[in-house]
Design an enzyme around this catalytic site. Structure first.
Site, PDB file in Angstrom:
ATOM      1  N   GLU A  92      14.411   1.866  -6.082  1.00  0.00           N
ATOM      2  CA  GLU A  92      14.445   1.110  -7.325  1.00  0.00           C
ATOM      3  C   GLU A  92      13.898   1.910  -8.504  1.00  0.00           C
ATOM      4  OE1 GLU A  92      13.062  -2.877  -6.132  1.00  0.00           O
ATOM      5  OE2 GLU A  92      11.950  -2.704  -7.999  1.00  0.00           O
ATOM      6  N   CYS A 105      10.172   3.705 -14.894  1.00  0.00           N
ATOM      7  CA  CYS A 105       9.269   3.602 -13.745  1.00  0.00           C
ATOM      8  C   CYS A 105      10.013   4.153 -12.528  1.00  0.00           C
ATOM      9  CB  CYS A 105       8.897   2.131 -13.544  1.00  0.00           C
ATOM     10  SG  CYS A 105       7.877   1.831 -12.103  1.00  0.00           S
ATOM     11  N   CYS A 112       6.261   2.148   1.760  1.00  0.00           N
ATOM     12  CA  CYS A 112       4.912   2.646   1.481  1.00  0.00           C
ATOM     13  C   CYS A 112       4.002   2.333   2.661  1.00  0.00           C
ATOM     14  CB  CYS A 112       4.364   1.997   0.211  1.00  0.00           C
ATOM     15  SG  CYS A 112       2.734   2.633  -0.252  1.00  0.00           S
ATOM     16  N   CYS A 116      -0.764  -2.505   0.888  1.00  0.00           N
ATOM     17  CA  CYS A 116      -1.639  -3.433   0.171  1.00  0.00           C
ATOM     18  C   CYS A 116      -1.132  -4.862   0.397  1.00  0.00           C
ATOM     19  CB  CYS A 116      -1.655  -3.111  -1.313  1.00  0.00           C
ATOM     20  SG  CYS A 116      -2.222  -1.437  -1.623  1.00  0.00           S
ATOM     21  N   CYS A 119       1.582  -6.542  -2.151  1.00  0.00           N
ATOM     22  CA  CYS A 119       2.658  -5.741  -2.736  1.00  0.00           C
ATOM     23  C   CYS A 119       3.966  -5.849  -1.958  1.00  0.00           C
ATOM     24  CB  CYS A 119       2.206  -4.278  -2.784  1.00  0.00           C
ATOM     25  SG  CYS A 119       3.495  -3.163  -3.353  1.00  0.00           S
ATOM     26  N   CYS A 341       7.749  -4.010  -9.156  1.00  0.00           N
ATOM     27  CA  CYS A 341       8.380  -2.939  -8.403  1.00  0.00           C
ATOM     28  C   CYS A 341       8.493  -3.321  -6.935  1.00  0.00           C
ATOM     29  CB  CYS A 341       7.571  -1.659  -8.541  1.00  0.00           C
ATOM     30  SG  CYS A 341       7.802  -0.918 -10.142  1.00  0.00           S
TER      31      CYS A 341
HETATM   32  N1  SAH Z   1       1.242   3.138  -4.986  1.00  0.00           N
HETATM   33  C1  SAH Z   1       0.769   3.332  -6.298  1.00  0.00           C
HETATM   34  C2  SAH Z   1       1.829   3.232  -7.351  1.00  0.00           C
HETATM   35  C3  SAH Z   1       2.848   2.159  -7.185  1.00  0.00           C
HETATM   36  S1  SAH Z   1       2.284   0.511  -7.396  1.00  0.00           S
HETATM   37  C4  SAH Z   1      -0.371   2.353  -6.593  1.00  0.00           C
HETATM   38  O1  SAH Z   1      -0.598   1.452  -5.804  1.00  0.00           O
HETATM   39  O2  SAH Z   1      -1.048   2.568  -7.594  1.00  0.00           O
HETATM   40  C5  SAH Z   1       2.050   0.435  -9.143  1.00  0.00           C
HETATM   41  C6  SAH Z   1       1.151  -0.710  -9.608  1.00  0.00           C
HETATM   42  O3  SAH Z   1       1.819  -1.966  -9.431  1.00  0.00           O
HETATM   43  C7  SAH Z   1      -0.140  -0.782  -8.817  1.00  0.00           C
HETATM   44  O4  SAH Z   1      -1.256  -0.938  -9.656  1.00  0.00           O
HETATM   45  C8  SAH Z   1       0.104  -1.978  -7.962  1.00  0.00           C
HETATM   46  O5  SAH Z   1      -1.092  -2.510  -7.529  1.00  0.00           O
HETATM   47  C9  SAH Z   1       0.915  -2.882  -8.870  1.00  0.00           C
HETATM   48  N2  SAH Z   1       1.607  -3.981  -8.182  1.00  0.00           N
HETATM   49  C10 SAH Z   1       2.123  -3.987  -6.934  1.00  0.00           C
HETATM   50  N3  SAH Z   1       2.644  -5.194  -6.638  1.00  0.00           N
HETATM   51  C11 SAH Z   1       2.458  -5.974  -7.728  1.00  0.00           C
HETATM   52  C12 SAH Z   1       2.761  -7.339  -8.038  1.00  0.00           C
HETATM   53  N4  SAH Z   1       3.387  -8.132  -7.176  1.00  0.00           N
HETATM   54  N5  SAH Z   1       2.400  -7.817  -9.254  1.00  0.00           N
HETATM   55  C13 SAH Z   1       1.779  -7.017 -10.150  1.00  0.00           C
HETATM   56  N6  SAH Z   1       1.464  -5.724  -9.912  1.00  0.00           N
HETATM   57  C14 SAH Z   1       1.794  -5.209  -8.713  1.00  0.00           C
HETATM   58 FE1  SF4 Z   2       1.900   1.109  -1.753  1.00  0.00          FE
HETATM   59 FE2  SF4 Z   2       2.254  -1.159  -3.080  1.00  0.00          FE
HETATM   60 FE3  SF4 Z   2      -0.186  -0.453  -2.331  1.00  0.00          FE
HETATM   61 FE4  SF4 Z   2       1.019   0.915  -4.304  1.00  0.00          FE
HETATM   62  S1  SF4 Z   2       0.411  -1.245  -4.354  1.00  0.00           S
HETATM   63  S2  SF4 Z   2      -0.089   1.749  -2.532  1.00  0.00           S
HETATM   64  S3  SF4 Z   2       3.151   0.811  -3.579  1.00  0.00           S
HETATM   65  S4  SF4 Z   2       1.532  -0.960  -0.954  1.00  0.00           S
END
Ligand code: SAH
Ligand code: SF4
Length: 353
Positions: A92, A105, A112, A116, A119, A341
């Site tokens: 994406e 982006c 991944c 988390c 996410c 994302c």
């Molecule tokens: N893996 C890296 C970069 C990709 S995620 C990281 O975690 O930093 C980019 C940002 O989007 C991160 O701060 C992540 O916590 C946030 N993010 C992920 N899922 C989200 C959601 N459902 N709503 C808002 N922010 C989100």
């Molecule tokens: Fe991976 Fe999503 Fe955590 Fe970023 S926020 S490290 S993309 S699982």
């Protein structure tokens, strides 16, 4: 057999490779100009490059390896692309329109492994890293889309915040940055690029050593280990103290301001006491940091989390401000098109099943 994307080569790598095959250095400059300034989509369009050289390029590389699978355009100018990679995987890329220009982006991995708990990207384990070419090609495809609008708009900013953990694909990330920053090519300013990491401390140090002037954002999301480990299991391996040590090293080495990202999850990490604890945690970095408060974008599979109320967001923000912390609330883009994302991709994959 599929060939790699030519966009994966930095200018230096392209030059070395052409020289190795007996070509002159200026050929690399010509090819580079066709790719990033005139932005052709086929080697055959490189009219001042001789036949031998074109043949060599065609034998070893492709210009286009991504195929547009879905494109969603939002009312606010956000465009979300879903690309199919040569191996069939979907990734994406999001284009956002701002007052100050266009930002993109990009995705760095298929899935991944950090996993988390909030996410959408982490729902699927990483199946592989993207090559540097596949990361650059996302920018090029979006730039081609802008070129097609005929308004001479260019991608001016990049956020490495799509699917994946960029620091878990470090070498390819660095090559990607090298290509998009190149003055003879896209010339996207390092200060207009931000890489976001979940907090791989050793790579934060390594990134400081590279000292690329590119901005760094850290996904913090909680002010103490107990809560952070609950939200991000990575914190059990790399606790906050270890991360903060690496950040101190980064700040000392680069003297560049760092961003802390903090997703606000209703009743989980959004109370006034959390804001106070956060202010305390980063008090010594107040002058060299900025807290980006992110309203949570609900993900179907993570029903335990909801978006904080506007009132809670305001109180959190005010509390940080009163403590002298630089902060802001992230504006949202494309909420009508599966904004966060990883969400479009996970929906498409579900549909396909
Ligand atoms: N893996 C890296 C970069 C990709 S995620 C990281 O975690 O930093 C980019 C940002 O989007 C991160 O701060 C992540 O916590 C946030 N993010 C992920 N899922 C989200 C959601 N459902 N709503 C808002 N922010 C989100
Ligand atoms: Fe991976 Fe999503 Fe955590 Fe970023 S926020 S490290 S993309 S699982």
């Amino acid at each position: 057999m599929s060939k790699p994307s030519i966009y994966g080569l930095t200018f230096e790598q392209l030059t070395d490779w052409l020289i190795e095959y007996g070509h002159k250095k200026f050929r690399a400059q010509q090819v580079w100009g066709w790719l990033y300034q005139k932005r052709v989509k086929d080697f055959a369009e490189m009219t001042n490059v001789n036949k031998d050289c074109l043949q060599l390029l065609e034998e070893h590389y492709d210009i286009q390896t991504l195929e547009e699978h879905v494109k969603q355009e939002s009312k606010d100018g956000t465009v979300k692309f879903l690309f199919r990679l040569q191996d069939g995987n979907l990734i994406e890329t999001v284009l956002m329109k701002h007052k100050y220009g266009y930002s993109v982006c990009v995705t760095t991995q298929v899935g991944c492994n950090i996993g988390c708990s909030f996410c959408a990207s982490g729902l699927l384990k990483k199946s592989r890293d993207l090559s540097s070419g596949e990361i650059v090609e996302q920018i090029m495809n979006v730039q081609h889309y802008l070129d097609g609008l005929g308004q001479e708009q260019r991608v001016s900013h990049i956020v490495v915040m799509g699917i994946g953990e960029p620091f878990d694909n470090f070498e390819n990330l660095i090559d990607f940055l090298d290509v998009v920053k190149d003055q003879k090519g896209l010339a996207i300013g390092a200060r207009h690029i931000t890489v976001s990491t979940s907090g791989l401390a050793d790579k934060v140090r390594k990134f400081a050593d590279v000292h690329s002037q590119v901005n760094l954002a850290i996904s913090l999301h909680a002010p103490n280990n107990e809560l952070r480990s609950q939200i991000m299991k990575l914190n059990r391996a790399i606790p906050i103290e270890k991360l903060m040590d690496a950040i101190d090293y980064y700040l000392e080495k680069t003297n560049r301001r760092i961003t802390f990202e903090y997703i606000l999850l209703k009743d989980v990490n959004d109370k006034k006491e959390h804001a106070l604890e956060l202010a305390e945690l980063i008090a010594d970095k107040r002058k060299l940091s900025y807290v980006n408060l992110i309203p949570y974008n609900p993900v179907d599979e993570h029903g335990q989390y909801q978006r904080s109320t506007d009132e809670a967001i305001r109180t959190f923000f005010d509390t940080l401000k009163k403590k002298g912390i630089n902060c802001g609330v992230r504006l949202e883009h494309g909420t009508d098109i599966d904004a966060a994302c990883g969400q479009l991709r996970s929906k498409q994959i579900k549909k396909a099943k």
